[in-house]
Design a protein around this motif. Structure first.
Motif, PDB file in Angstrom:
ATOM      1  N   UNK A   3      -4.346 -10.918   3.951  1.00  0.00           N
ATOM      2  CA  UNK A   3      -4.059  -9.486   4.092  1.00  0.00           C
ATOM      3  C   UNK A   3      -5.268  -8.688   3.611  1.00  0.00           C
ATOM      4  N   UNK A   4      -5.788  -7.819   4.469  1.00  0.00           N
ATOM      5  CA  UNK A   4      -6.836  -6.873   4.071  1.00  0.00           C
ATOM      6  C   UNK A   4      -6.178  -5.606   3.538  1.00  0.00           C
ATOM      7  N   UNK A   5      -6.648  -5.129   2.415  1.00  0.00           N
ATOM      8  CA  UNK A   5      -6.126  -3.903   1.816  1.00  0.00           C
ATOM      9  C   UNK A   5      -7.235  -2.856   1.727  1.00  0.00           C
ATOM     10  N   UNK A   6      -6.838  -1.597   1.886  1.00  0.00           N
ATOM     11  CA  UNK A   6      -7.777  -0.481   1.759  1.00  0.00           C
ATOM     12  C   UNK A   6      -6.991   0.745   1.322  1.00  0.00           C
ATOM     13  N   UNK A   7      -7.671   1.795   0.851  1.00  0.00           N
ATOM     14  CA  UNK A   7      -6.956   2.995   0.409  1.00  0.00           C
ATOM     15  C   UNK A   7      -6.142   3.613   1.545  1.00  0.00           C
ATOM     16  N   UNK A   8      -5.002   4.194   1.193  1.00  0.00           N
ATOM     17  CA  UNK A   8      -4.159   4.862   2.177  1.00  0.00           C
ATOM     18  C   UNK A   8      -4.872   6.078   2.753  1.00  0.00           C
ATOM     19  N   UNK A   9      -4.666   6.317   4.045  1.00  0.00           N
ATOM     20  CA  UNK A   9      -5.308   7.439   4.726  1.00  0.00           C
ATOM     21  C   UNK A   9      -4.351   8.584   5.020  1.00  0.00           C
ATOM     22  N   UNK A  10      -3.045   8.323   4.949  1.00  0.00           N
ATOM     23  CA  UNK A  10      -2.065   9.331   5.376  1.00  0.00           C
ATOM     24  C   UNK A  10      -0.989   9.580   4.328  1.00  0.00           C
TER      25      UNK A  10
ATOM     26  N   UNK B 196       5.013  -7.386   3.414  1.00  0.00           N
ATOM     27  CA  UNK B 196       5.188  -6.093   2.742  1.00  0.00           C
ATOM     28  C   UNK B 196       5.677  -6.287   1.316  1.00  0.00           C
ATOM     29  N   UNK B 197       6.619  -7.200   1.151  1.00  0.00           N
ATOM     30  CA  UNK B 197       7.160  -7.470  -0.186  1.00  0.00           C
ATOM     31  C   UNK B 197       6.070  -8.040  -1.084  1.00  0.00           C
ATOM     32  N   UNK B 198       5.243  -8.912  -0.534  1.00  0.00           N
ATOM     33  CA  UNK B 198       4.144  -9.475  -1.314  1.00  0.00           C
ATOM     34  C   UNK B 198       3.174  -8.384  -1.754  1.00  0.00           C
ATOM     35  N   UNK B 199       2.867  -7.452  -0.852  1.00  0.00           N
ATOM     36  CA  UNK B 199       1.943  -6.359  -1.191  1.00  0.00           C
ATOM     37  C   UNK B 199       2.527  -5.485  -2.293  1.00  0.00           C
ATOM     38  N   UNK B 200       3.797  -5.115  -2.155  1.00  0.00           N
ATOM     39  CA  UNK B 200       4.442  -4.270  -3.164  1.00  0.00           C
ATOM     40  C   UNK B 200       4.487  -4.983  -4.513  1.00  0.00           C
ATOM     41  N   UNK B 201       4.772  -6.272  -4.487  1.00  0.00           N
ATOM     42  CA  UNK B 201       4.781  -7.033  -5.739  1.00  0.00           C
ATOM     43  C   UNK B 201       3.399  -7.020  -6.379  1.00  0.00           C
ATOM     44  N   UNK B 202       2.365  -7.157  -5.541  1.00  0.00           N
ATOM     45  CA  UNK B 202       0.991  -7.095  -6.057  1.00  0.00           C
ATOM     46  C   UNK B 202       0.689  -5.720  -6.636  1.00  0.00           C
ATOM     47  N   UNK B 203       1.245  -4.674  -6.023  1.00  0.00           N
ATOM     48  CA  UNK B 203       1.033  -3.311  -6.520  1.00  0.00           C
ATOM     49  C   UNK B 203       1.708  -3.096  -7.878  1.00  0.00           C
ATOM     50  N   UNK B 204       2.654  -3.957  -8.212  1.00  0.00           N
ATOM     51  CA  UNK B 204       3.354  -3.863  -9.495  1.00  0.00           C
ATOM     52  C   UNK B 204       2.815  -4.840 -10.535  1.00  0.00           C
ATOM     53  N   UNK B 205       1.841  -5.664 -10.140  1.00  0.00           N
ATOM     54  CA  UNK B 205       1.310  -6.697 -11.019  1.00  0.00           C
ATOM     55  C   UNK B 205      -0.083  -6.302 -11.504  1.00  0.00           C
TER      56      UNK B 205
ATOM     57  N   UNK C  66      -6.913  -0.847  -6.527  1.00  0.00           N
ATOM     58  CA  UNK C  66      -7.176   0.151  -5.491  1.00  0.00           C
ATOM     59  C   UNK C  66      -6.261   1.362  -5.598  1.00  0.00           C
ATOM     60  N   UNK C  67      -5.254   1.293  -6.464  1.00  0.00           N
ATOM     61  CA  UNK C  67      -4.286   2.379  -6.558  1.00  0.00           C
ATOM     62  C   UNK C  67      -4.769   3.463  -7.503  1.00  0.00           C
ATOM     63  N   UNK C  68      -4.512   4.713  -7.120  1.00  0.00           N
ATOM     64  CA  UNK C  68      -4.871   5.837  -7.984  1.00  0.00           C
ATOM     65  C   UNK C  68      -3.992   5.855  -9.226  1.00  0.00           C
ATOM     66  N   UNK C  69      -2.715   5.509  -9.041  1.00  0.00           N
ATOM     67  CA  UNK C  69      -1.776   5.498 -10.153  1.00  0.00           C
ATOM     68  C   UNK C  69      -1.171   4.113 -10.275  1.00  0.00           C
ATOM     69  N   UNK C  70      -1.057   3.618 -11.497  1.00  0.00           N
ATOM     70  CA  UNK C  70      -0.439   2.321 -11.738  1.00  0.00           C
ATOM     71  C   UNK C  70       0.818   2.473 -12.588  1.00  0.00           C
TER      72      UNK C  70
END
Length: 353
Positions: free
Chosen positions: A253-260, A283-292, A300-304
């Motif tokens: 999975x390639x990830x990049x900052x959100x544009x919209x 999608x679930x894997x990405x969200x889990x990564x966003x919480x880890x 890459x997230x502005x807010x954690x």
């Protein structure tokens, strides 16, 4: 006389394929695979002798039967069937095809419907995990018509709420199979993570991509695709999965900052072509990564902060997910939920020759 198997063809989320009863198929996986190859017409790029659609998203099979788990109502086995290649992969899960499991179970009498909404507890045989799917069943019948549109489809339908429980370690038994939050493969920092499905998360810019390219642009870049596969194969080894050259997991999975205005942008590979939308399990894997903390995603997230709602941007639009965090540990997830839709296309018999 040709053998026949009862079948229902459904669109589940952004995928399509036959839904079969497990009892109508051989228990032996190799014998079952031979049947599925005939059902889908594999061996020809158009799958002319079967009902496959000549695309990885329409060469999928869902098999459903009575539950073998005490906390489930039905079992669900998923198979990704090759198109030209004569092979069947039972190792991954598919959250989109899973969207049709509850309607199929109710339609075929595997589980009784309630009068308003019906929740079916699904035991995924590919991962051993439990998923709850809630469908609208006014007057005890599955409702397919509705106003909900999910990105990657072109027709509205009734909403189906899908909740994945205990998503960590779906195949490897560990959220971080390598024992590290990040690893370096081929001079690129990656996160190897297993939540609903094993994935390899990569910052798009580290592979000289913006992350907003179309699937066709990415697929046509042979040098890029070759390097991506090289990374995937090495990740499989690091994750304890061995030689994954003949498996569709782990998924890159390639990830990049959100544009919209979303949480993050994703390009999901299946694994040798870029998905035109985004898989539910991915999608679930990405969200889990966003919480880890410390993953390629969280960097890459502005807010954690301990958020509970995520919007993932993909080539066809967005997918929205909500999480329930475990008490006392906001980085651990109790469940992940999202809305899908399904459409019954036909029911009848598949003829095998």
């Amino acid at each position: 006389m040709s053998q026949t198997i009862p079948c229902m063809i459904m669109r589940g989320g952004t995928s399509r394929g036959p839904y079969l009863q497990i009892s109508d198929l051989p228990q032996d996986r190799e014998a079952c695979a031979e049947i599925l190859l005939k059902v889908m017409g594999s061996g020809h790029e158009l799958q002319l002798d079967g009902i496959g659609g000549g695309n990885s998203l329409t060469s999928k099979v869902a098999m459903v039967g009575p539950a073998t788990h005490p906390e489930a109502d039905v079992d669900y086995l998923f198979a990704q069937v090759g198109i030209v290649e004569q092979k069947v992969d039972f190792s991954p899960n598919c959250g989109n095809m899973l969207s049709g499991v509850a309607p199929f179970a109710i339609e075929t009498g595997l589980f009784p419907a309630s009068q308003d909404k019906t929740t079916v507890r699904i035991h995924n045989l590919n991962t051993g995990k439990i998923i709850h799917a809630t469908v609208l069943t006014p007057n005890g019948r599955v409702q397919y018509d509705g106003d909900t549109i999910i990105s990657g489809t072109n027709s509205p339908a009734a909403p189906i709420e899908v909740t994945f429980l205990d998503v960590e370690g779906a195949k490897t038994g560990k959220l971080l199979p390598t024992g590290q939050v990040t690893n370096v493969i081929d001079s690129v920092e990656v996160t190897c993570l297993d939540a609903a499905t094993p994935v390899v998360l990569i910052n798009a810019k580290d592979l000289n991509k913006a992350g907003s390219e179309s699937p066709s642009e990415l697929d046509s870049d042979i040098e890029f695709m070759t390097r991506l596969e090289k990374i995937r194969l090495q990740a499989g080894q690091l994750m304890g999965m061995g030689d994954v050259s003949n498996s569709v997991i782990p998924k890159p999975i390639l990830l990049s900052p959100a544009l919209h205005g979303g949480t993050i942008t994703a390009r999901y590979f299946v694994p040798h072509k870029c998905h035109k939308a985004l898989a539910v399990t991915g999608s679930i894997a990405i969200v889990t990564a966003c919480c880890t903390p410390g993953t390629v995603a969280t960097k890459m997230l502005e807010s954690q902060d301990a958020e509970s709602y995520f919007v993932l941007e993909h080539p066809s639009g967005t997918i929205e997910l909500s999480v329930k965090r475990k008490q006392g540990d906001h980085s651990a997830l109790e469940s992940v939920s999202l809305i899908r839709t399904a459409k019954k296309i036909m029911s009848g018999n598949i003829y095998l020759s």
